[in-house]
Scaffold this active site. Structure first.
Site, PDB file in Angstrom:
ATOM      1  N   CYS A  77       5.393  -1.270   6.287  1.00 49.73           N
ATOM      2  CA  CYS A  77       4.947  -2.600   5.845  1.00 49.73           C
ATOM      3  C   CYS A  77       5.777  -3.194   4.710  1.00 49.73           C
ATOM      4  O   CYS A  77       6.412  -4.226   4.900  1.00 49.73           O
ATOM      5  CB  CYS A  77       3.487  -2.536   5.442  1.00 49.73           C
ATOM      6  SG  CYS A  77       2.464  -1.968   6.795  1.00 49.73           S
TER       7      CYS A  77
HETATM    8  C1  UGA Z   1       0.446  -1.563   2.556  1.00 47.87           C
HETATM    9  C2  UGA Z   1      -0.598  -2.356   1.762  1.00 47.87           C
HETATM   10  O1  UGA Z   1      -1.066  -1.581   0.655  1.00 47.87           O
HETATM   11  C3  UGA Z   1      -1.788  -2.751   2.640  1.00 47.87           C
HETATM   12  O2  UGA Z   1      -2.687  -3.566   1.913  1.00 47.87           O
HETATM   13  C4  UGA Z   1      -1.256  -3.524   3.850  1.00 47.87           C
HETATM   14  O3  UGA Z   1      -2.300  -3.858   4.753  1.00 47.87           O
HETATM   15  C5  UGA Z   1      -0.234  -2.672   4.590  1.00 47.87           C
HETATM   16  O4  UGA Z   1       0.849  -2.331   3.690  1.00 47.87           O
HETATM   17  C6  UGA Z   1       0.301  -3.484   5.749  1.00 47.87           C
HETATM   18  O5  UGA Z   1       0.875  -4.557   5.517  1.00 47.87           O
HETATM   19  O6  UGA Z   1       0.033  -3.117   6.899  1.00 47.87           O
HETATM   20  P1  UGA Z   1       0.673   0.983   3.351  1.00 47.87           P
HETATM   21  O7  UGA Z   1       2.119   0.654   3.509  1.00 47.87           O
HETATM   22  O8  UGA Z   1      -0.043   1.613   4.488  1.00 47.87           O
HETATM   23  O9  UGA Z   1      -0.163  -0.352   2.956  1.00 47.87           O
HETATM   24  O10 UGA Z   1       0.476   1.998   2.109  1.00 47.87           O
HETATM   25  P2  UGA Z   1       0.478   1.816   0.519  1.00 47.87           P
HETATM   26  O11 UGA Z   1      -0.626   2.633  -0.024  1.00 47.87           O
HETATM   27  O12 UGA Z   1       0.538   0.399   0.130  1.00 47.87           O
HETATM   28  O13 UGA Z   1       1.850   2.516   0.104  1.00 47.87           O
HETATM   29  C7  UGA Z   1       3.114   1.939   0.408  1.00 47.87           C
HETATM   30  C8  UGA Z   1       4.215   2.675  -0.313  1.00 47.87           C
HETATM   31  O14 UGA Z   1       4.169   2.405  -1.717  1.00 47.87           O
HETATM   32  C9  UGA Z   1       4.153   4.208  -0.201  1.00 47.87           C
HETATM   33  O15 UGA Z   1       5.461   4.703  -0.029  1.00 47.87           O
HETATM   34  C10 UGA Z   1       3.577   4.653  -1.527  1.00 47.87           C
HETATM   35  O16 UGA Z   1       3.930   5.957  -1.901  1.00 47.87           O
HETATM   36  C11 UGA Z   1       4.202   3.613  -2.463  1.00 47.87           C
HETATM   37  N1  UGA Z   1       3.436   3.437  -3.720  1.00 47.87           N
HETATM   38  C12 UGA Z   1       2.201   2.910  -3.701  1.00 47.87           C
HETATM   39  C13 UGA Z   1       4.024   3.790  -4.927  1.00 47.87           C
HETATM   40  O17 UGA Z   1       5.179   4.282  -4.971  1.00 47.87           O
HETATM   41  N2  UGA Z   1       3.326   3.589  -6.076  1.00 47.87           N
HETATM   42  C14 UGA Z   1       2.088   3.060  -6.086  1.00 47.87           C
HETATM   43  O18 UGA Z   1       1.511   2.890  -7.186  1.00 47.87           O
HETATM   44  C15 UGA Z   1       1.498   2.702  -4.862  1.00 47.87           C
END
Ligand code: UGA
Length: 438
Positions: free
Chosen positions: A270
Site C-alpha cells: 500500500c
Molecule cells: C496501510 C494503512 O495503515 C491502512 O490504513 C491502509 O488501509 C492500507 O495501508 C491500505 O492502503 O490498504 P498496511 O500497509 O497493511 O496498512 O500496514 P501498516 O501497519 O500501515 O504498515 C505499513 C508499513 O509501515 C510496514 O512496513 C510497517 O512496518 C511500517 N511502519 C508502520 C513503520 O515502520 N513504523 C510505524 O510506526 C508504523
C-alpha cells in the site's frame, strides 16, 4: 441475518475480510477470477495468513457465504456489489486498472434488464477522478445510466494487514462518497445496521473519497519517513534514543503517538504504491509534489541505514554469514511485497554475504524470490548458530523474548535491531539499535 444481498468482487485482503465479516450478517457471495483461490476458499482456507480470518471465514461459510469464479446476473443483481480488486502500480508508477476494468466490463455485461437497482461500491484504491470518469463510463457502456439504473459509490478501505479482520469488524471511519444523496443514504443505512457500535460515517462526493484514501496513506507514510530521519540523526548522537523522542512528541495531541516507530522503512502493498501513484497523479495535473517525493526517497534510502550499520561493524562483508530475522513487511502477515528485508537480502547478496533467513510465516513467499540463493531456517537457534551478524527486521512477538544467551551461539555476537524490540544485557554481545546513538 439482515435481508440484503451483497457480492464482493476480488478476494484479496480487503475483499476476503469483508466477505468473512458480511457473510455472518447478510446473504453474501465472494468472487475471484482465480479458480485455485476459490477452491481453497470453498473449503474455508484463506490463501494468505491473516490472524482470525480463517475463524471468521469458516463461520461465515456455515452461515451461507458462497464463492464463485465468475460474475453472473445473480451476482450483479445484489443490493450492494463491492469491488475490491487489486490496483497495483504499473511500470510508469501509475495505477494499473486491468483487473478493475475486466471486473467492470463483466458487471456491465450482466447489468442489462435487471429488476433492481444495484449499488456498485468501489473499495479498491483508485486515483482521484477514476470513479466518475473511467469506472462510470465502462458501466454505462450498454446504455445504462448511473443514478438511474445503478448507483456508483466510492468507499475506501483503511484496514491494515495483520489486523485486517479486527479493522473490518471495527473500522475507525467509514467514508461514503457518491453523486446523489439517495445512493449515499442507502449505503450509510446499510452500514448503520451492520455495525453495532456508533461508527464515524462520513458522507461526501466520489472524488473527495478518493483523495481521502491517498491523503490518509501519504500522511502515515510521511510520519514514518519523518521519524526514520530523526532516527538517523539520533544514530550519530550519543545519548539519544529515537523511541524516547517519539514518545514525548507523541504526547502532543497535534502530533499523536501512532506511526512513529522508526525502522528499516515502510513496505507492503500500500504505502509504496500509493505514495508513488499520488506523485504521478499530482505531476499529471501540474503540481510538483516535493514533499511526497521526499517521503518516497527517504524511505527508499532507509535500507542503507541498516546496511551501513552492518558494514560499519563487520568492515568486510565478503563471505560473512548474516542472519535476517523477519522477512514479512510487518508482523502478523506472510506478505513480503515491498518488504525492506527483501531489499536488504538483495544488497547483502551483492556484497557476497551468506544469507540465512528466519520468519514465522513468510518463508514460503521468500523462497519464491530467492530459491537456493539463501538459506532458510524454521528455528531461531539454527538461524543464529555460527552467524557473524543478526539483523532484526520485522517486530514479530516471539523475537521480543530473545535473550543474550540465544545470541551466544553466534560466531560473532553482533545484533542489529532495526525495531529496538530487544532488551539485552550488553556484556557479551554487541547490541546496536537503529536510532540509538552510541
Ligand atoms: C496501510 C494503512 O495503515 C491502512 O490504513 C491502509 O488501509 C492500507 O495501508 C491500505 O492502503 O490498504 P498496511 O500497509 O497493511 O496498512 O500496514 P501498516 O501497519 O500501515 O504498515 C505499513 C508499513 O509501515 C510496514 O512496513 C510497517 O512496518 C511500517 N511502519 C508502520 C513503520 O515502520 N513504523 C510505524 O510506526 C508504523
Amino acid at each position: 441475518m439482515y435481508d440484503k444481498k451483497v457480492a464482493i468482487i476480488g478476494m484479496g485482503y480487503v475483499g476476503l475480510s469483508l466477505a468473512a465479516f458480511l457473510g455472518n450478517k447478510v446473504r453474501a457471495i465472494g468472487v475471484d477470477a482465480n479458480k485455485n483461490k476459490i477452491n481453497s476458499l470453498l473449503s474455508g482456507i484463506p490463501p494468505f495468513y491473516e490472524p482470525k480470518l480463517e475463524y471468521h471465514l469458516k463461520r461465515a461459510i456455515k452461515n451461507g457465504l458462497r464463492f464463485a469464479d465468475q460474475i453472473n446476473k445473480e451476482i450483479v443483481s445484489s443490493d450492494f456489489v463491492f469491488i475490491t480488486v487489486g490496483t497495483p502500480t504499473d511500470s510508469n508508477g501509475k495505477i494499473d486498472l486491468t483487473n478493475m476494468k475486466s471486473a467492470l466490463a463483466s458487471i456491465a455485461e450482466h447489468m442489462t434488464n435487471l429488476q433492481n437497482k444495484p449499488s456498485i461500491i468501489i473499495k479498491s484504491t483508485v486515483v482521484p477522478g477514476t470513479t466518475m470518469r473511467v469506472i462510470k463510463q465502462i458501466l454505462e457502456k450498454n446504455g445504462l445510466r448511473e443514478s438511474v439504473d445503478f448507483d456508483l459509490l466510492t468507499n475506501p478501505e483503511f484496514l491494515r494487514e495483520g489486523s485486517a479482520m479486527q479493522d473490518t469488524v471495527s473500522p475507525h471511519a467509514i467514508v461514503v462518497g457518491g453523486s446523489n444523496s439517495k445512493s449515499i443514504e442507502n449505503l450509510t443505512k446499510f452500514y448503520r445496521t451492520i455495525y453495532k457500535k456508533k461508527q464515524n460515517i462520513v458522507e461526501t462526493n466520489n472524488v473527495t473519497a478518493e483523495v481521502i484514501k491517498y491523503a490518509n496513506n501519504a500522511f502515515l507514510a510521511t510520519k514514518i519517513s519523518f521519524i526514520n530521519s530523526i532516527a538517523n540523526i539520533c544514530q550519530k548522537l550519543p545519548g539519544t534514543n529515537v523511541d524516547k523522542i517519539a514518545q514525548i512528541i507523541g504526547m502532543d495531541p497535534r502530533i499523536g503517538n501512532q506511526f512513529l516507530r522508526a525502522g528499516p522503512g515502510y513496505g507492503g502493498s500500500c504505502f509504496p504504491k500509493d505514495v508513488q501513484a499520488l506523485i504521478s497523479f499530482a505531476n499529471d495535473i501540474g503540481y510538483k509534489p516535493i514533499l511526497f517525493d521526499a517521503v518516497k526517497n527517504t524511505n527508499s534510502l532507509q535500507v542503507n541505514a541498516v546496511l551501513n550499520l552492518i558494514k560499519h561493524n563487520l568492515r568486510n562483508l565478503t563471505n560473512k554469514k548474516i542472519s535476517i530475522l523477519g522477512l514479512a513487511f510487518k508482523e502478523d502477515t506472510d506478505d513480503v511485497r515491498e518488504s525492506t528485508s527483501i531489499k536488504l537480502v538483495n544488497l547483502l547478496l551483492k556484497h557476497k554475504c551468506n544469507v540465512m533467513v528466519h520468519d514465522p510465516k513468510a518463508i514460503d513467499n521468500t523462497y519464491q524470490m530467492f530459491r537456493e540463493k539463501i538459506k532458510y531456517s524454521k528455528s531461531l537457534s539454527d538461524v543464529l548458530t555460527g552467524s557473524d551478524c543478526a539483523v532484526i527486521m520485522t517486530p514479530w512477538e516471539n523475537y521480543k523474548y530473545l535473550k543474550e544467551k540465544d545470541f551466544l551461539k553466534m560466531r560473532n555476537p553482533l545484533v542489529i535491531d532495526t525495531r529496538r524490540i530487544l532488551k539485552l544485557d550488553n556484556k557479551k554481545i554487541l547490541y546496536i539499535g537503529l536510532g540509538i546513538g552510541n
